[in-house]
Each structure stands twice: as C-alpha cells, then as structure tokens.
Design a protein around this motif. Structure first.
Motif, PDB file in Angstrom:
ATOM      1  N   ARG A  18      -6.787 -40.975  38.686  1.00 59.80           N
ATOM      2  CA  ARG A  18      -6.327 -42.347  38.436  1.00 59.80           C
ATOM      3  C   ARG A  18      -7.201 -42.993  37.372  1.00 59.80           C
ATOM      4  O   ARG A  18      -8.429 -42.920  37.438  1.00 59.80           O
ATOM      5  CB  ARG A  18      -6.400 -43.162  39.726  1.00 59.80           C
ATOM      6  CG  ARG A  18      -5.871 -44.575  39.595  1.00 59.80           C
ATOM      7  CD  ARG A  18      -5.712 -45.233  40.957  1.00 59.80           C
ATOM      8  NE  ARG A  18      -6.969 -45.549  41.569  1.00 59.80           N
ATOM      9  CZ  ARG A  18      -7.479 -46.776  41.655  1.00 59.80           C
ATOM     10  NH1 ARG A  18      -6.836 -47.807  41.179  1.00 59.80           N
ATOM     11  NH2 ARG A  18      -8.643 -46.966  42.235  1.00 59.80           N
ATOM     12  N   ASP A  19      -6.555 -43.635  36.403  1.00 56.52           N
ATOM     13  CA  ASP A  19      -7.230 -44.315  35.301  1.00 56.52           C
ATOM     14  C   ASP A  19      -7.683 -45.695  35.784  1.00 56.52           C
ATOM     15  O   ASP A  19      -6.867 -46.580  36.024  1.00 56.52           O
ATOM     16  CB  ASP A  19      -6.258 -44.449  34.126  1.00 56.52           C
ATOM     17  CG  ASP A  19      -6.895 -45.018  32.877  1.00 56.52           C
ATOM     18  OD1 ASP A  19      -7.951 -45.677  32.966  1.00 56.52           O
ATOM     19  OD2 ASP A  19      -6.318 -44.821  31.797  1.00 56.52           O
ATOM     20  N   LEU A  20      -8.988 -45.903  35.924  1.00 52.14           N
ATOM     21  CA  LEU A  20      -9.505 -47.170  36.434  1.00 52.14           C
ATOM     22  C   LEU A  20      -9.552 -48.266  35.374  1.00 52.14           C
ATOM     23  O   LEU A  20      -9.799 -49.427  35.706  1.00 52.14           O
ATOM     24  CB  LEU A  20     -10.895 -46.962  37.045  1.00 52.14           C
ATOM     25  CG  LEU A  20     -10.929 -46.031  38.262  1.00 52.14           C
ATOM     26  CD1 LEU A  20     -12.369 -45.819  38.713  1.00 52.14           C
ATOM     27  CD2 LEU A  20     -10.084 -46.573  39.401  1.00 52.14           C
ATOM     28  N   LEU A  21      -9.297 -47.928  34.098  1.00 52.03           N
ATOM     29  CA  LEU A  21      -9.246 -48.936  33.042  1.00 52.03           C
ATOM     30  C   LEU A  21      -7.807 -49.365  32.739  1.00 52.03           C
ATOM     31  O   LEU A  21      -7.586 -50.199  31.869  1.00 52.03           O
ATOM     32  CB  LEU A  21      -9.905 -48.405  31.765  1.00 52.03           C
ATOM     33  CG  LEU A  21     -11.389 -48.085  31.867  1.00 52.03           C
ATOM     34  CD1 LEU A  21     -11.902 -47.526  30.543  1.00 52.03           C
ATOM     35  CD2 LEU A  21     -12.181 -49.304  32.278  1.00 52.03           C
ATOM     36  N   ASP A  22      -6.846 -48.819  33.446  1.00 53.08           N
ATOM     37  CA  ASP A  22      -5.437 -49.151  33.257  1.00 53.08           C
ATOM     38  C   ASP A  22      -5.111 -50.456  33.983  1.00 53.08           C
ATOM     39  O   ASP A  22      -5.024 -50.484  35.211  1.00 53.08           O
ATOM     40  CB  ASP A  22      -4.564 -48.013  33.782  1.00 53.08           C
ATOM     41  CG  ASP A  22      -3.086 -48.323  33.757  1.00 53.08           C
ATOM     42  OD1 ASP A  22      -2.662 -49.144  32.924  1.00 53.08           O
ATOM     43  OD2 ASP A  22      -2.352 -47.738  34.569  1.00 53.08           O
ATOM     44  N   ASN A  23      -4.929 -51.540  33.230  1.00 53.22           N
ATOM     45  CA  ASN A  23      -4.650 -52.855  33.828  1.00 53.22           C
ATOM     46  C   ASN A  23      -3.334 -52.904  34.583  1.00 53.22           C
ATOM     47  O   ASN A  23      -3.173 -53.695  35.502  1.00 53.22           O
ATOM     48  CB  ASN A  23      -4.654 -53.938  32.743  1.00 53.22           C
ATOM     49  CG  ASN A  23      -6.026 -54.157  32.170  1.00 53.22           C
ATOM     50  OD1 ASN A  23      -7.024 -53.945  32.836  1.00 53.22           O
ATOM     51  ND2 ASN A  23      -6.098 -54.572  30.917  1.00 53.22           N
ATOM     52  N   HIS A  24      -2.378 -52.067  34.196  1.00 54.15           N
ATOM     53  CA  HIS A  24      -1.053 -52.090  34.831  1.00 54.15           C
ATOM     54  C   HIS A  24      -0.955 -51.145  36.023  1.00 54.15           C
ATOM     55  O   HIS A  24       0.060 -51.116  36.707  1.00 54.15           O
ATOM     56  CB  HIS A  24       0.025 -51.753  33.790  1.00 54.15           C
ATOM     57  CG  HIS A  24      -0.003 -52.678  32.608  1.00 54.15           C
ATOM     58  ND1 HIS A  24       0.366 -54.006  32.687  1.00 54.15           N
ATOM     59  CD2 HIS A  24      -0.396 -52.472  31.337  1.00 54.15           C
ATOM     60  CE1 HIS A  24       0.222 -54.567  31.505  1.00 54.15           C
ATOM     61  NE2 HIS A  24      -0.254 -53.664  30.664  1.00 54.15           N
ATOM     62  N   ARG A  25      -1.984 -50.370  36.250  1.00 50.88           N
ATOM     63  CA  ARG A  25      -2.081 -49.440  37.379  1.00 50.88           C
ATOM     64  C   ARG A  25      -0.908 -48.463  37.478  1.00 50.88           C
ATOM     65  O   ARG A  25      -0.434 -48.152  38.562  1.00 50.88           O
ATOM     66  CB  ARG A  25      -2.246 -50.208  38.690  1.00 50.88           C
ATOM     67  CG  ARG A  25      -3.514 -51.021  38.698  1.00 50.88           C
ATOM     68  CD  ARG A  25      -3.658 -51.835  39.951  1.00 50.88           C
ATOM     69  NE  ARG A  25      -4.771 -52.729  39.793  1.00 50.88           N
ATOM     70  CZ  ARG A  25      -5.750 -52.831  40.665  1.00 50.88           C
ATOM     71  NH1 ARG A  25      -5.729 -52.112  41.747  1.00 50.88           N
ATOM     72  NH2 ARG A  25      -6.732 -53.653  40.461  1.00 50.88           N
ATOM     73  N   VAL A  26      -0.457 -47.991  36.329  1.00 56.73           N
ATOM     74  CA  VAL A  26       0.635 -47.014  36.323  1.00 56.73           C
ATOM     75  C   VAL A  26       0.125 -45.599  36.059  1.00 56.73           C
ATOM     76  O   VAL A  26       0.831 -44.633  36.316  1.00 56.73           O
ATOM     77  CB  VAL A  26       1.731 -47.377  35.286  1.00 56.73           C
ATOM     78  CG1 VAL A  26       2.414 -48.676  35.672  1.00 56.73           C
ATOM     79  CG2 VAL A  26       1.161 -47.471  33.889  1.00 56.73           C
ATOM     80  N   LYS A  27      -1.082 -45.468  35.564  1.00 56.63           N
ATOM     81  CA  LYS A  27      -1.648 -44.151  35.263  1.00 56.63           C
ATOM     82  C   LYS A  27      -2.384 -43.637  36.496  1.00 56.63           C
ATOM     83  O   LYS A  27      -3.595 -43.733  36.616  1.00 56.63           O
ATOM     84  CB  LYS A  27      -2.585 -44.237  34.062  1.00 56.63           C
ATOM     85  CG  LYS A  27      -1.893 -44.701  32.788  1.00 56.63           C
ATOM     86  CD  LYS A  27      -2.882 -44.772  31.650  1.00 56.63           C
ATOM     87  CE  LYS A  27      -2.238 -45.245  30.381  1.00 56.63           C
ATOM     88  NZ  LYS A  27      -3.199 -45.280  29.270  1.00 56.63           N
ATOM     89  N   THR A  28      -1.613 -43.089  37.441  1.00 58.90           N
ATOM     90  CA  THR A  28      -2.183 -42.729  38.737  1.00 58.90           C
ATOM     91  C   THR A  28      -2.187 -41.237  39.050  1.00 58.90           C
ATOM     92  O   THR A  28      -2.766 -40.833  40.036  1.00 58.90           O
ATOM     93  CB  THR A  28      -1.422 -43.441  39.869  1.00 58.90           C
ATOM     94  OG1 THR A  28      -0.047 -43.082  39.782  1.00 58.90           O
ATOM     95  CG2 THR A  28      -1.577 -44.949  39.766  1.00 58.90           C
ATOM     96  N   ASN A  29      -1.523 -40.424  38.251  1.00 58.95           N
ATOM     97  CA  ASN A  29      -1.516 -38.989  38.513  1.00 58.95           C
ATOM     98  C   ASN A  29      -1.648 -38.235  37.195  1.00 58.95           C
ATOM     99  O   ASN A  29      -0.793 -37.437  36.830  1.00 58.95           O
ATOM    100  CB  ASN A  29      -0.239 -38.578  39.256  1.00 58.95           C
ATOM    101  CG  ASN A  29      -0.363 -37.199  39.878  1.00 58.95           C
ATOM    102  OD1 ASN A  29      -1.448 -36.646  39.991  1.00 58.95           O
ATOM    103  ND2 ASN A  29       0.759 -36.639  40.274  1.00 58.95           N
TER     104      ASN A  29
END
Length: 93
Positions: A64-75
């Motif tokens: 999971r990308d912890l810098l992704d503000n939209h929280r869509v980069k999870t896999n």
C-alpha cells in the motif's frame, strides 16, 4: 527499509521516532535523511544529486502506497528490471 512485527510492537517508533527534533529520540527515517544531506553538503559542489523516496506498507502480502492521498494504490506490484533493479510499479515518489 522494511519493518515487520505484530501490532504495537514498536515499528513506527523505530522507523519515525517519537520526536525528530531530539537527537536521541529520532527514528531510522529522519536519521537516514540527515545522513543523506550531510553527505551532499560534504560533496564536491560540481556534483548534482537527485533523491526520490516512497513510503509503503506491506501487510498480508499487499503493498500500500502511504503517500497516496486518494488511498487507491493498495495492491501495488513489486517488480524487477535489469536497468531499474527492484521497484514498486505505480508507487508515489
């Protein structure tokens, strides 16, 4: 850098530290950043540097990308390339 362990085992404490302004309480991440910039300041002034960083969590084999503000980069997928080496496809830098 990877840090694994059970919930409440101190991973965030070790990686970030409780107080980045206190030399004794800094975690691994602030110490690393300081060391990088100390090396830059000591280098020849004709050398140009470019740093890129990402901040990810690997939990249950999912990245999971912890810098992704939209929280869509999870896999995200971990890849390997002859030129780039090992990298995470699509991660925020």
């Amino acid at each position: 850098m990877l840090s694994d362990g059970q919930t409440s085992s101190g991973k965030t404490y070790i990686m970030e530290g409780p107080n980045i302004r206190d030399a004794k309480l800094k975690g691994i991440i602030p110490r690393t950043v300081e060391a990088l910039f100390a090396g830059v300041s000591e280098a020849d002034e004709n050398i140009e540097f470019c740093f890129k960083g990402s901040y990810v969590e690997i939990y249950c084999e999912k990245v999971r990308d912890l810098l992704d503000n939209h929280r869509v980069k999870t896999n995200l997928m971990i890849r390997e390339d002859v030129n780039r080496g090992i990298y995470i496809a699509g991660v925020t830098e």
